[in-house]
Scaffold this active site. Structure first.
Site, PDB file in Angstrom:
ATOM      1  CE  LYS A 186      42.768  28.585  39.008  1.00 62.24           C
ATOM      2  NZ  LYS A 186      43.286  29.627  40.026  1.00 62.24           N
ATOM      3  CB  CYS A 225      44.474  34.802  50.890  1.00 63.78           C
ATOM      4  SG  CYS A 225      44.722  33.626  49.505  1.00 63.78           S
ATOM      5  CB  CYS A 228      50.571  31.726  47.762  1.00 66.01           C
ATOM      6  SG  CYS A 228      49.218  31.696  46.519  1.00 66.01           S
ATOM      7  CB  CYS A 282      45.623  35.848  42.434  1.00 64.12           C
ATOM      8  SG  CYS A 282      44.944  34.236  42.957  1.00 64.12           S
ATOM      9  NE  ARG A 334      37.005  36.031  42.794  1.00 64.21           N
ATOM     10  CZ  ARG A 334      37.895  35.208  43.157  1.00 64.21           C
ATOM     11  NH1 ARG A 334      37.713  34.029  42.184  1.00 64.21           N
ATOM     12  NH2 ARG A 334      38.703  35.034  43.806  1.00 64.21           N
ATOM     13  NE  ARG A 345      36.989  29.647  38.893  1.00 60.32           N
ATOM     14  CZ  ARG A 345      37.974  30.056  39.775  1.00 60.32           C
ATOM     15  NH1 ARG A 345      38.453  30.995  39.718  1.00 60.32           N
ATOM     16  NH2 ARG A 345      38.332  29.011  40.723  1.00 60.32           N
ATOM     17  CE  LYS A 354      41.433  31.799  36.539  1.00 64.85           C
ATOM     18  NZ  LYS A 354      42.624  32.560  37.265  1.00 64.85           N
ATOM     19  CB  CYS A 380      47.438  38.777  45.123  1.00 63.62           C
ATOM     20  SG  CYS A 380      48.417  37.928  46.367  1.00 63.62           S
TER      21      CYS A 380
END
Length: 635
Positions: A229, A458, A497, A501, A76, A145, A231, A452
């Site tokens: 993370k 994934c 899930c 995302c 990414r 991120r 953001k 996603c």
């Protein structure tokens, strides 16, 4: 080295905290295992590898019993504000063909992903990206991120220019300082890149009441980086293309009447990741924190990062995001703690206009005589398929006209700096390769939908998302047509899930994978992503989609207020009223149908599916309706 102890230093830490501390600032065991002739990294290396921008995945479609998993790497990019210079795009395009699965995927955080890279090729791919003005450092992992910003390239709007500029500056401020990245992927060669602003460099080293560590390579992060993370985004008043309420921190550019930057309104505490059947995990909307003058913004960002770094949960990773810290403490205590690091009070939040979502599709003036073009990309997948050759078209245009692009938070992209004299030629290339540039010709549900990647790569995916949503949108459109709402705009988002995302918890209609071929359904978000949706049903078998949606859409049509969207309607009338109407409606419908049940167990080949899709669009019908008519006529 000795660090200043953090408030939780004496508590038992999670396993990953130990891995980070022992990694020698993100070097090991990645550096050692990269030299080994194996198909995959160990679990410890996988966790550290995320900080370098890569996830190890297993293509579940290719699993064979008794054989090793089909290991591959997803990589990414870190692209603040979604900026992709032409040389970087051409490199990513080439790398995806030579080492990936021949596609690129735009992310909902304005980066690109390459899927299908083998371990043995990972160093080649990363080094090529860095040498082409790109980076993957910090695109994943427990740190800041990719910093988001509105993608619209308005050259006559100072606030948009400030948003881009400060997205870059905040990204630079919070970029890991370890030398591990260049040592591992470029053999220590420090590639020349854009020079940091001097004030950013100075701010990173300024102590600021305990915000930095004075020893070691990471003045802001220390040896253990962030608890989870982190953001951020920067936007302008009124522009919610960035889904600001989902961010850990959102800075809103505030200018005076002359268009000069004065400071930033600050939101904090958003986040969407959660776990099914774990009520202690939840999606949360960001709160208003206050206002910070422009000259203080770096010290403020360090203060807010230090607060989460030192007080965020390092024992339970499910409870480690900053949204839980603010939820547990309350906004006032959180603000007070940030002020101790900041060294001064935070000023009151300033008034703002209502937030609006924009996708910037189609041709536009950018304010300096040049043009920009926003392209809709189904689920963010840049590919060639049949007569549709988006990947070929983009390569040809970027190569010929040397155009930069901005990726959008809705996984579309914008080409800009287009000379008006080149518009017809560029349009002709897109037409030649079957790429639709007119947003009015894009099905409404498709235009505002996101999904996603989910299966097969994934590791967290419970069920399908990207591969399933085209057919699901078609079925939803069929129900809308049936009840007389054929042109209705509904923001639909799907994930395989509960990690969220594609940000389904801010959608009007959200699908969250809960079991194979089943989804938790969320309702009540708004078209402009300003209100959290709520879970309506925990597990809907997707075969029952039409039976589930029809009564909701009928109720919406009958009782909506003027200008009210589907999500706003669901929130206003409440879930009890929705369930009551649906129960009565289905009881009546079952009586009328005398037990007839719709089933969805028929598959078609890809080429037939594409023909059906085109025919359905040409006839303004759903694919389901078209197939039903054909089968009725045949049988």
């Amino acid at each position: 080295m000795v660090q200043t102890p953090t408030p939780q230093a004496t508590e038992k830490r999670s396993k990953l905290e130990g891995l980070k501390q022992r990694s020698h600032y993100l070097r090991e065991p990645v550096a050692t295992e990269l030299l080994e002739d194996t198909t995959h990294f160990s679990e410890a290396a996988v966790q550290i590898l995320k900080f370098h921008g890569s996830y190890q995945q297993d293509n579940r479609d290719n699993r064979v019993k008794g054989q090793e998993k089909d290991y591959q790497m997803m990589l990414r990019t870190r692209s603040p504000g979604g900026f992709i210079p032409p040389e970087l795009y051409l490199t990513l395009d080439r790398l995806s063909n030579e080492y990936g699965n021949h596609t690129l995927r735009t992310t909902t955080r304005q980066g690109f992903q390459i899927h299908g890279i083998l371990k043995k090729n990972l160093k080649t791919v990363i080094s090529s990206i860095v040498k082409s003005m790109g980076s993957t450092l910090g695109a994943c992992g427990d740190l800041n991120r990719n910093v988001m910003a509105p993608p619209a390239p308005y050259k006559n709007r100072p606030d948009y220019i400030y948003a881009w500029d400060y997205a870059d500056r905040i990204a630079d401020l919070l970029t890991p300082q370890t030398g591990a990245y260049y040592e591992i992927w470029l053999d220590g060669e420090k590639v020349i890149s854009a020079e940091e602003a001097p004030e950013v460099k100075a701010a990173r080293q300024r102590n600021g009441n305990g915000t930095i560590f004075h020893e070691g390579e990471e003045p802001i992060y220390g040896t253990q980086y962030m608890p989870r993370k982190f953001k951020c985004c920067v936007t302008v008043p009124g522009d919610n293309s960035v889904d600001l309420y989902t961010q850990d921190v959102c800075l809103v550019v505030m200018t005076n009447e002359q268009g000069e930057l004065e400071g930033f309104n600050v939101y904090a505490g958003g986040g969407l990741g959660r776990t099914h059947n774990k009520e202690e995990t939840f999606a949360r909307q960001a709160d208003e924190i206050g206002y910070v003058a422009k000259e203080d913004i770096y010290d403020f960002m360090k203060a807010i990062v230090a607060t989460q770094r030192d007080y965020g949960d390092r024992v339970n990773r499910r409870h480690a995001r900053m949204k839980y810290l603010i939820h547990d403490w309350g906004v006032d205590k959180f603000r007070s703690r940030v002020e101790k690091y900041f060294g001064r009070p935070i000023e009151p939040f300033k008034p703002l206009p209502a937030w609006q979502y924009e996708d910037y599709l189609g041709w536009h003036e950018q304010g300096d005589g040049k043009l920009f073009l926003g392209l809709s990309i189904d689920n963010g997948r840049v590919k060639d398929e049949g007569d549709f050759k988006l990947k070929t078209a983009l390569h040809a245009i970027v190569q010929q006209f040397n155009l930069p692009m901005r990726l959008t938070p809705n996984h579309n992209l914008i080409l800009y700096e287009i000379d008006p004299g080149f518009k017809d030629t560029i349009q002709a290339i897109f037409d030649q390769y079957g790429v639709v540039t007119d947003p009015q010709k894009i099905p409404t549900l498709t235009r505002y939908a996101m999904a996603c990647p989910a299966l097969p790569t994934c590791g967290l995916a419970i069920t399908e998302s990207e591969r399933a949503i085209p057919g699901i949108l078609d079925r939803i459109q069929g129900v809308l047509n049936q009840v007389g709402l054929g042109e209705e705009k509904i923001v639909i988002r799907m994930t395989g899930c509960p990690n969220g995302c594609a940000r389904p918890y801010m959608a009007e209609l959200g699908f969250v994978g809960s079991a194979p071929e089943s989804y938790q359904i969320w309702l009540g978000g708004t078209p402009h992503q300003t209100k959290l949706a709520r879970p309506y049903i925990d597990r809907l078998p997707i075969r029952d989609l039409e039976i589930f949606l029809e009564p909701l859409f009928v109720y919406f049509k009958q009782e909506r207020q003027t200008g009210e969207s589907f999500g706003e309607f669901c929130d206003r009338v409440g879930f009890d009223a929705l369930r009551q109407f649906a129960a009565q409606y289905q009881e009546s419908a079952n009586t009328a149908r005398k037990g007839r049940k719709i089933r969805y167990r028929i598959g078609v080949h890809d080429e037939v599916y594409e023909k059906l899709k085109v025919a359905a669009q040409n006839q303004n019908k759903s694919m389901t309706q078209l197939v039903a008519e054909a089968l009725d006529a045949y049988l």
